[in-house]
Design an enzyme around this catalytic site. Structure first.
Site, mmCIF file in Angstrom:
data_model
loop_
_atom_site.group_PDB
_atom_site.id
_atom_site.type_symbol
_atom_site.label_atom_id
_atom_site.label_comp_id
_atom_site.label_asym_id
_atom_site.label_seq_id
_atom_site.Cartn_x
_atom_site.Cartn_y
_atom_site.Cartn_z
ATOM 1 N N SER A 122 -0.864 -6.299 9.727
ATOM 2 C CA SER A 122 -0.319 -7.405 8.850
ATOM 3 C C SER A 122 0.881 -7.939 9.125
ATOM 4 O O SER A 122 1.607 -7.448 9.713
ATOM 5 C CB SER A 122 0.103 -6.443 7.661
ATOM 6 O OG SER A 122 0.526 -7.313 6.731
ATOM 7 N N ASP A 149 -10.004 -10.549 8.013
ATOM 8 C CA ASP A 149 -9.456 -9.251 7.835
ATOM 9 C C ASP A 149 -10.241 -8.187 8.415
ATOM 10 O O ASP A 149 -9.854 -7.162 9.208
ATOM 11 C CB ASP A 149 -8.908 -8.979 6.609
ATOM 12 C CG ASP A 149 -7.845 -7.857 6.643
ATOM 13 O OD1 ASP A 149 -6.990 -7.889 7.693
ATOM 14 O OD2 ASP A 149 -7.783 -7.068 5.883
ATOM 15 N N LYS A 195 -3.326 -13.002 11.868
ATOM 16 C CA LYS A 195 -4.939 -12.818 11.861
ATOM 17 C C LYS A 195 -5.312 -13.759 10.970
ATOM 18 O O LYS A 195 -6.123 -14.802 11.291
ATOM 19 C CB LYS A 195 -5.483 -11.488 11.320
ATOM 20 C CG LYS A 195 -5.189 -10.216 12.194
ATOM 21 C CD LYS A 195 -6.069 -9.178 11.530
ATOM 22 C CE LYS A 195 -5.691 -8.711 10.305
ATOM 23 N NZ LYS A 195 -4.367 -8.457 9.819
ATOM 24 N N THR A 196 -4.961 -14.082 9.817
ATOM 25 C CA THR A 196 -5.296 -15.139 8.899
ATOM 26 C C THR A 196 -4.798 -16.468 9.205
ATOM 27 O O THR A 196 -5.737 -17.325 9.347
ATOM 28 C CB THR A 196 -4.838 -14.939 7.291
ATOM 29 O OG1 THR A 196 -5.136 -13.455 7.097
ATOM 30 C CG2 THR A 196 -5.419 -15.936 6.487
ATOM 31 N N ARG A 215 1.286 -11.924 -1.524
ATOM 32 C CA ARG A 215 -0.183 -12.168 -0.979
ATOM 33 C C ARG A 215 -0.642 -13.409 -1.847
ATOM 34 O O ARG A 215 -0.451 -13.619 -2.924
ATOM 35 C CB ARG A 215 -0.673 -10.970 -1.287
ATOM 36 C CG ARG A 215 -0.322 -9.896 -0.233
ATOM 37 C CD ARG A 215 -1.007 -9.746 0.984
ATOM 38 N NE ARG A 215 -0.453 -8.912 1.873
ATOM 39 C CZ ARG A 215 -1.034 -8.492 3.020
ATOM 40 N NH1 ARG A 215 -2.160 -9.268 3.764
ATOM 41 N NH2 ARG A 215 -0.597 -7.560 3.805
ATOM 42 N N HIS A 228 -10.406 -4.066 12.373
ATOM 43 C CA HIS A 228 -9.385 -4.759 11.517
ATOM 44 C C HIS A 228 -9.126 -5.952 12.412
ATOM 45 O O HIS A 228 -7.989 -6.081 13.257
ATOM 46 C CB HIS A 228 -8.222 -3.799 11.506
ATOM 47 C CG HIS A 228 -7.145 -4.289 10.611
ATOM 48 N ND1 HIS A 228 -5.865 -3.772 10.593
ATOM 49 C CD2 HIS A 228 -7.213 -4.855 9.571
ATOM 50 C CE1 HIS A 228 -5.240 -4.385 9.444
ATOM 51 N NE2 HIS A 228 -6.080 -5.144 9.025
ATOM 52 N N ARG A 286 0.816 -1.235 0.049
ATOM 53 C CA ARG A 286 -0.176 -0.029 -0.009
ATOM 54 C C ARG A 286 0.830 1.354 0.238
ATOM 55 O O ARG A 286 1.999 1.356 0.401
ATOM 56 C CB ARG A 286 -0.969 -0.015 1.177
ATOM 57 C CG ARG A 286 -1.978 -1.007 1.492
ATOM 58 C CD ARG A 286 -2.904 -0.947 2.534
ATOM 59 N NE ARG A 286 -2.331 -1.066 3.578
ATOM 60 C CZ ARG A 286 -1.575 -0.268 4.489
ATOM 61 N NH1 ARG A 286 -1.758 1.073 4.017
ATOM 62 N NH2 ARG A 286 -0.984 -0.640 5.639
ATOM 63 N N LYS A 339 -8.737 -2.265 0.619
ATOM 64 C CA LYS A 339 -8.538 -1.173 1.803
ATOM 65 C C LYS A 339 -9.171 0.072 1.820
ATOM 66 O O LYS A 339 -9.396 0.611 2.618
ATOM 67 C CB LYS A 339 -7.130 -1.142 2.118
ATOM 68 C CG LYS A 339 -6.472 -2.282 2.761
ATOM 69 C CD LYS A 339 -6.830 -2.739 3.940
ATOM 70 C CE LYS A 339 -6.324 -3.923 4.617
ATOM 71 N NZ LYS A 339 -7.051 -4.509 5.874
#
Length: 510
Positions: free
Chosen positions: A231, A250, A235-236, A315, A213, A54, A194
């Site tokens: 990130s 997410d 989380k995933t 990703r 988030h 990003r 995002k």
């Protein structure tokens, strides 16, 4: 599928327009146009050029009169409405000369808060990304000529930065009054997803809902767990649990009825991905998914998930249904447990700790994790990162607004909060090692199943956290970060340094 009337969006394309193509059709188009390749697994592989992450410095919020007083301009870069209109006019003129791919979609799995979206992209793989990440439209939404929000994804546009008052030729600009998002000059697909999360971080609080988030899953008894984190904190990985149904990986909202997924897909980091450690994610990266910036073996077309040749930020994007035990509704009840994830590269935070309500607010406002060498250009050693609410780049409103929403819900539903460290132990990055994922999962499971409720606890002398001294499936020495260091004095210095940084970050919210 009939082509929608794009004149409503100020577009009059002279080239072909493809609307709501199937996944195979979009994949064929992307391959035929030379936008991507196929991996041996069938995943579409795309590369984003110079922008492999990003671009927060190129993100703008239009200073629309109707929302100007509500936006936190200390954290959001303003753009004058007439300046946005000039950029939009140039983007439309550019788009009108291109072959375009239209993807209609939606956000928010709770129908009471659903948002209809239209992505107009110049690249087939960006339309496919939107198809993977957002919710599929209903028949009624497909019939609508004017969706709630429009996203123009035009990586080929390069603005004259000096003339337009931009930092670079790239611009990610959001206008709440025009309900339009412009993503121009960057191929990085994460900007598309995002940008929607950003606008929902304003829209949902205005409706009294809490945007988060975080990832979320639900157990067999209907017990929902949330995993807040930046990130790379897990989380995933941690929410993809074969014993629990995945709600989402997410972005979520928390309403008076419970939690709901904002998205319809997952966007996982794939660096060092393996079938042994993360089998569900590994198996999801097949035909119908996207790999972003993952190097391929030129002969076998096998992805090299260990390679950082292009970027650390590799990703994978795939629809939620590619996870076998996902929750089809994308919804769950009120959470029974909340985890704050931190990846501590200094190796001093305990692997798990129970937070008091005051500590939970402090850690939420600070949002601590750490970057390690190699994750970004110029990062040569571990760097502490404090991203308020675990979501600083995506918050249009003041952080206290989100903290108040969280506190109200934690109090109303008596939800325990745990701090889970997925980072280093036995020393910092380069000296110690990552906490064993098997141990992390064991601690997580013990907290979810209430097995830590009767465990003995000690108070960490540096951070003041309540740390269990015993946990099923975890050696006792793993639970004490100081004991894992060969040099206790070195640990004390590193811990005191991080504690001071934490207090300095927290002082901003005093």
């Amino acid at each position: 599928m009939p082509v929608p009337d794009l004149s409503r969006h100020g577009l009059a394309p002279t080239g072909p327009v493809h609307a709501n193509l199937s996944a195979p059709a979009l994949i064929e188009r992307a391959l035929r146009r030379g936008e991507a390749q196929l991996a041996d697994s069938g995943a579409l592989v795309a590369y984003t050029g110079e922008r492999t992450a990003r671009s927060p410095e190129d993100k703008y919020t239009v200073r629309d009169p109707s929302v100007e007083a509500q936006i936190d301009w200390t954290r959001n870069r303003p753009l004058a409405p007439d300046a946005f209109d000039r950029l939009l006019a140039q983007a439309r003129e550019y788009a009108n000369t291109k072959e375009l791919f239209v993807q209609d979609a939606a956000a928010c799995a709770d129908p009471r808060h659903r948002l209809s979206l239209r992505v107009v992209a110049e690249q087939a793989w960006h339309a496919f990304f939107a198809r993977c990440l957002f919710l599929p439209p209903t028949l009624a939404e497909l019939d609508r000529s004017n969706p709630d929000w429009l996203i123009l994804a035009l990586p080929g546009v390069r603005f004259d930065a000096a003339r337009e008052g931009l930092k670079t030729p790239v611009a990610i600009a959001l206008s709440f009054e025009r309900k339009t998002i412009l993503v121009a000059g960057t191929h990085y697909a994460g900007e598309i997803k995002k940008s929607i999360f950003t606008i929902l971080n304003a829209i949902l609080p205005w409706k009294g809902l809490f945007p988060m988030h975080c990832s979320a899953n639900v157990g067999k008894a209907g017990d929902v767990a949330l995993f807040f984190g930046l990130s790379g904190t897990g989380k995933t990985t941690l929410s993809a649990d074969p014993e629990r149904r995945l709600i989402g990986d997410d972005e979520h909202g928390w309403s008076d009825q419970g939690v709901f997924n904002i998205e319809g897909g997952c966007y996982a980091k794939t660096i060092r991905l393996s079938a042994e450690k993360e089998p569900q994610i590994y198996q999801a990266l097949r035909f119908g998914s996207i790999l972003e910036n993952v190097p391929l073996d030129p002969a076998s077309r096998r992805p090299d998930y260990d390679s950082q040749k292009i970027t650390e930020n590799t990703r994978g994007a795939y629809p939620l249904e590619f996870i076998p035990n996902h929750e089809p509704s994308g919804r769950g009840g009120h959470p029974k447990t909340v985890f704050f994830l931190t990846c501590d590269a200094f190796g001093v935070m305990p692997p798990i700790a129970r937070l008091t309500p005051v500590q939970a607010m402090d850690h939420f406002l600070c949002g601590y994790t750490a970057k390690v060498a190699g994750t970004e250009v110029g990062v040569k050693e571990p760097t502490a990162v404090f991203s308020t609410c675990f979501a600083a780049p995506f918050l249009p409103l003041a952080p206290r607004r989100y903290a108040d929403l969280l506190r109200e819900r934690l109090t109303a539903h008596q939800v325990p909060v745990w701090l889970l460290n997925t980072g280093w132990t036995g020393g910092g990055f380069g000296v110690g090692q990552r906490i064993n994922l098997t141990y992390t999962r064991a601690m997580l499971r013990a907290a979810l199943e209430g097995k830590l409720d009767s465990a003995p606890f000690r108070t960490d002398p540096v951070f003041g956290l309540s740390v269990p001294t015993a946990c099923p499936g975890v050696p006792p020495e793993v639970l004490d970060p100081r004991a894992a260091w060969e040099d206790g004095a070195a640990y004390d210095r590193a811990a005191a340094d991080l504690a001071a940084r934490f207090q300095a970050a927290l002082a901003k919210f005093a």
